[in-house]
Design a protein around this motif. Sequence first.
Motif, mmCIF file in Angstrom:
data_model
loop_
_atom_site.group_PDB
_atom_site.id
_atom_site.type_symbol
_atom_site.label_atom_id
_atom_site.label_comp_id
_atom_site.label_asym_id
_atom_site.label_seq_id
_atom_site.Cartn_x
_atom_site.Cartn_y
_atom_site.Cartn_z
ATOM 1 N N SER A 160 0.895 -1.261 0.035
ATOM 2 C CA SER A 160 0.156 0.211 -0.036
ATOM 3 C C SER A 160 0.904 1.129 0.215
ATOM 4 O O SER A 160 2.293 1.115 0.238
ATOM 5 C CB SER A 160 -0.928 -0.051 1.360
ATOM 6 N N PRO B 166 0.960 5.629 1.260
ATOM 7 C CA PRO B 166 0.167 6.500 1.910
ATOM 8 C C PRO B 166 -0.626 7.529 0.955
ATOM 9 O O PRO B 166 -0.125 7.485 -0.218
ATOM 10 C CB PRO B 166 1.228 7.343 2.587
ATOM 11 N N VAL B 167 -1.703 8.229 1.652
ATOM 12 C CA VAL B 167 -2.400 9.294 0.600
ATOM 13 C C VAL B 167 -2.065 10.634 1.597
ATOM 14 O O VAL B 167 -2.320 10.704 2.860
ATOM 15 C CB VAL B 167 -3.920 8.867 0.689
ATOM 16 N N SER C 174 -4.322 12.163 4.541
ATOM 17 C CA SER C 174 -5.179 11.150 5.054
ATOM 18 C C SER C 174 -4.571 10.154 5.895
ATOM 19 O O SER C 174 -3.309 9.927 5.692
ATOM 20 C CB SER C 174 -5.895 10.768 3.943
ATOM 21 N N ALA C 175 -5.303 9.536 6.838
ATOM 22 C CA ALA C 175 -4.848 8.488 7.579
ATOM 23 C C ALA C 175 -4.733 7.241 7.057
ATOM 24 O O ALA C 175 -4.277 5.975 7.401
ATOM 25 C CB ALA C 175 -5.227 8.515 9.002
ATOM 26 N N GLN C 176 -5.758 7.221 5.876
ATOM 27 C CA GLN C 176 -5.921 5.985 5.060
ATOM 28 C C GLN C 176 -5.025 5.770 3.986
ATOM 29 O O GLN C 176 -4.112 6.632 3.778
ATOM 30 C CB GLN C 176 -7.435 6.099 4.332
ATOM 31 N N ARG C 177 -4.761 4.538 3.478
ATOM 32 C CA ARG C 177 -3.755 3.946 2.729
ATOM 33 C C ARG C 177 -4.142 3.684 1.324
ATOM 34 O O ARG C 177 -5.467 2.866 1.279
ATOM 35 C CB ARG C 177 -2.800 3.083 3.321
ATOM 36 N N PHE C 178 -3.502 3.516 0.330
ATOM 37 C CA PHE C 178 -3.934 3.075 -1.031
ATOM 38 C C PHE C 178 -3.646 1.705 -1.300
ATOM 39 O O PHE C 178 -2.398 1.393 -1.380
ATOM 40 C CB PHE C 178 -3.723 3.922 -1.821
ATOM 41 N N PRO C 179 -4.502 0.456 -1.325
ATOM 42 C CA PRO C 179 -3.961 -0.713 -1.684
ATOM 43 C C PRO C 179 -3.394 -0.926 -2.981
ATOM 44 O O PRO C 179 -4.381 -0.546 -3.938
ATOM 45 C CB PRO C 179 -5.182 -1.574 -1.005
#
Length: 228
Positions: free
Chosen positions: A12, A14-15, A18-23
């Motif tokens: 993955s 990082p974005v 954002s705390a979300q990640r890109f798989p």
Amino acid sequence: MNYIIDPPAQPSLPVTGSAQRFPIRRVFCIGRNYADHAREMGASVDAAAPMFFCKPADAVVADGADVAYPSITTDLHHEVEMVVALAAGGSNIAPEAANALIFGYGVGLDLTRRDLQAQAKAKGHPWDVAKGFDHSAPVSALRVAGEVTLDDDSVLRLSVNGELRQQTRLGEMVHGVPQIIAALSTLFELKAGDLIFTGTPAGVAALQRGDHFHAELVGVAELDANII
């Protein structure tokens, strides 16, 4: 679901913001997408037939981690590229529909074992071991497409140990991003999570252990890392 062995970790990125990640699902690359790079490699560009190859998803090096110098080479080359991440996909996508599928943009290096590539070319063999090796795809954090303004004058560049090695305008690409996505989708069913490396300009050269590189898609993404 029960697996007979532990499933591998999901690669993955990082974005930004954002705390979300890109798989990451797959990594596609286009070759010879800048005419000046094709010339420096002694090749020509066939604008009617874009050339693609792949890297494994777990070749991606994220979060600015150190990049290990690979085995079985004495000629590791950098190739700086804009990276496109897809939020959706499909088959036989029309170029005018391609931009709506893009999640975001980043900058990365298509690292190449140039000596092994030259040997493969001379024998008419595939390039897999020259392109798809471990840690061969360092990539920056992704910037969401809605936050980005890119045009023909947007700048892609790479410095090594503070020395500028590669620099170009995106307008120098032979195939633009919509055309790349459309062409790829005739060969593969593209899906969310796919990354596309969009080609490198002239100036490719060797990296050595201890080198520090700074890759930049100006105003969009930056990547700093060390070769160890």
